[in-house]
Write an enzyme that holds these catalytic residues in place. Structure first.
Site, PDB file in Angstrom:
ATOM      1  CB  SER A   1      36.597  59.460  87.621  1.00 17.33           C
ATOM      2  OG  SER A   1      35.337  60.053  87.452  1.00 17.33           O
TER       3      SER A   1
ATOM      4  CG  ASP B   1      35.956  65.117  93.101  1.00 13.77           C
ATOM      5  OD1 ASP B   1      35.096  65.538  92.303  1.00 13.77           O
ATOM      6  OD2 ASP B   1      36.590  64.060  92.923  1.00 13.77           O
TER       7      ASP B   1
ATOM      8  CG  HIS C   1      36.772  64.497  89.416  1.00 16.36           C
ATOM      9  ND1 HIS C   1      36.428  63.483  90.281  1.00 16.36           N
ATOM     10  CD2 HIS C   1      36.746  63.951  88.168  1.00 16.36           C
ATOM     11  CE1 HIS C   1      36.190  62.373  89.605  1.00 16.36           C
ATOM     12  NE2 HIS C   1      36.380  62.623  88.314  1.00 16.36           N
TER      13      HIS C   1
END
Length: 249
Positions: free
Chosen positions: A47, A201, A229
């Site tokens: 991320s 995601d 995610h």
């Protein structure tokens, strides 16, 4: 080796945004590397961590043995707008409605800016409430099978997430140009790279991972079908562990 970036976890001062940019974090990474005496190392990030790993690779490509990245976020305005200004809302309209409910109609024209003001310039009550609404929106999108956390609870890690994300996004990641990472891909595209991306995601959609893969001939793209995610979706975790086990051999 794991570290808490400035303003988070056990780093002090907690929640501080002073001298807190991705470039400050890269300098911290170099200090850590030098302290332990490594000439180069494997850099892993997910991320925002993928953003940070890529910025590190732009500035210090000679120090990166290999990149392992998950849930790619390139820090572009389109990605910020997708998550906070209505894109992801098309998949989670009920959660987004709660996120918007904390803002006036006028404030909803620029949600990131409005939340930034409440988180960083509001009184303690407004700060706490804004952090709750910000993080509950994001965490409701985190996993393949959604969950909707209680709004009246705010952990220190969630507070740090809201404070730093809003700080970075209000300031456009402190990048000198919107597409900073891909515009500097020539600095790191010769580094071996494993890209792990959840097909579903919603926080960081797969197009960024695909564009990064296309720009990096030594990259492998792992599109994990039954994952969102979170690194802890079962198939995502299995894929990451398999890659790390293979690299360890």
């Amino acid at each position: 080796m794991l570290f808490d970036q400035r303003g988070t976890g056990k780093s002090k001062p907690f929640l501080s945004t002073e001298n807190n940019t991705p470039f400050d974090s890269v300098r911290d990474m170099e200090l850590i590397r030098e302290y332990y005496g490594y000439d180069n190392w494997f850099v892993f990030g997910g991320s925002y961590g993928s953003t940070l790993a890529l910025v590190y690779a732009i500035l210090h490509p000679e120090r990166v043995e290999q990149l392992i990245l998950r849930g790619i976020f390139l820090g572009r305005q389109e990605e910020i707008d997708w998550l906070y200004e209505g894109g992801a809302a098309k998949f989670y309209p009920e959660a987004y409605e709660k996120y918007l409910s904390f803002l006036s109609d006028e404030e909803q024209k620029n949600c990131v800016h409005a939340y930034y003001q409440k988180i960083h310039q509001g009184d303690k009550e407004a700060h706490q409430a804004a952090c709750r609404y910000w993080t509950k929106w994001e965490s409701s999108l985190l996993t393949l099978l959604p969950h909707f956390p209680e709004e009246d609870q705010l952990s220190p890690s969630e507070e740090a997430t809201a404070v730093l994300e809003s700080h970075y996004f209000e300031n456009h990641m402190f990048f000198e140009e919107d597409n900073y990472i891909l515009n500097n891909v020539h600095r790191f595209n010769d580094i071996p790279m494993e890209i792990v991306q959840g097909r579903y995601d919603v926080i960081c959609p797969p197009n960024s991972a695909y564009q990064l893969h296309q720009a990096c001939p030594k990259s492998n793209l792992h599109l994990v079908e039954a994952s969102g995610h979170s690194p802890y979706d079962p198939e995502m975790l299995k894929t990451i562990v398999a890659i790390m086990d293979q690299l360890a051999q």
